[in-house]
Scaffold this active site. Structure first.
Site, short mmCIF file in Angstrom:
data_model
loop_
_atom_site.label_atom_id
_atom_site.label_comp_id
_atom_site.label_asym_id
_atom_site.label_seq_id
_atom_site.Cartn_x
_atom_site.Cartn_y
_atom_site.Cartn_z
N ILE A 64 0.82 -1.19 0.11
CA ILE A 64 -0.07 -0.07 0.06
C ILE A 64 0.71 1.30 -0.09
CG2 ILE A 64 -2.15 1.16 1.04
CD1 ILE A 64 -2.26 -1.33 2.71
N CYS A 65 0.74 2.23 -0.78
CA CYS A 65 1.29 3.49 -0.87
C CYS A 65 -0.04 4.54 -1.32
CB CYS A 65 2.35 3.31 -1.88
SG CYS A 65 1.93 3.30 -3.77
N GLY A 66 0.42 5.65 -1.65
CA GLY A 66 -0.40 6.81 -1.87
C GLY A 66 -1.35 6.23 -2.90
N GLY A 68 -0.70 3.14 -4.93
CA GLY A 68 -0.68 1.70 -5.43
C GLY A 68 0.18 1.55 -6.61
N ALA A 108 -3.78 4.31 -0.72
CA ALA A 108 -4.48 4.80 0.45
C ALA A 108 -4.69 6.18 0.19
CB ALA A 108 -3.30 5.07 1.52
#
Length: 152
Positions: A64-66, A68, A108
């Site tokens: 998960i990152c800002g 994806g 996210a």
């Protein structure tokens, strides 16, 4: 099923909620970080998770990152890994059923907690269907192996 999970600082809060959700649903979870909101270079986390999945330590991985996107790009650099960005139920299902992705990535800053949990559930409960997709997934592996041979 054993799940590897990791995130960057932008996704720390969502990762914590997904970890709790997975544990509540009796999945084995290994958290590869991050463990706070301090800035990091997310490719380091993506590669750790992807290597653990590629080596067979875990059946699946969640990154998960800002958005994806960056996590998917980084994870896909690890030989044998197919990571897919999942932002809706159809992409979560097809990532497994059509593309046999062992890693899902989430954004996210794109989706909320409840949708993220729904996508994780869909993805974990989907299996590769083979059929017409088998030749496509095999072709991806062929190209990967060709590039590995030429560059090593």
């Amino acid at each position: 099923m054993s799940i590897a999970i990791g995130c960057d600082e932008a996704a720390f809060g969502l990762k914590e909620k997904i970890v709790a959700y997975l544990k509540d649903n009796r999945y084995e979870v290994e958290d590869y970080g991050v463990y706070d909101t301090q800035p990091i270079l997310y490719p380091d986390i993506a590669v750790k998770v992807a290597k653990a999945v590629a080596d067979g330590k875990h059946e699946r991985g969640i990154l998960i990152c800002g958005t994806g996107i960056g996590m998917a790009i980084a994870a896909n650099k690890v030989p044998g890994i197919r990571a897919a960005v999942c932002h809706d139920p159809y992409s979560a299902e097809r990532a497994r059923k059509s593309n046999n992705a062992q890693i899902m990535t989430l954004g996210a800053r794109v989706i909320g907690e409840e949708l993220a949990k729904q996508l994780v559930s869909i993805w974990l409960n989907s299996e590769f269907q083979g059929g017409g997709s088998t030749a496509k997934v095999e072709k991806i592996s062929e190209y990967e192996n060709q590039f590995l041979k030429c560059c090593n």
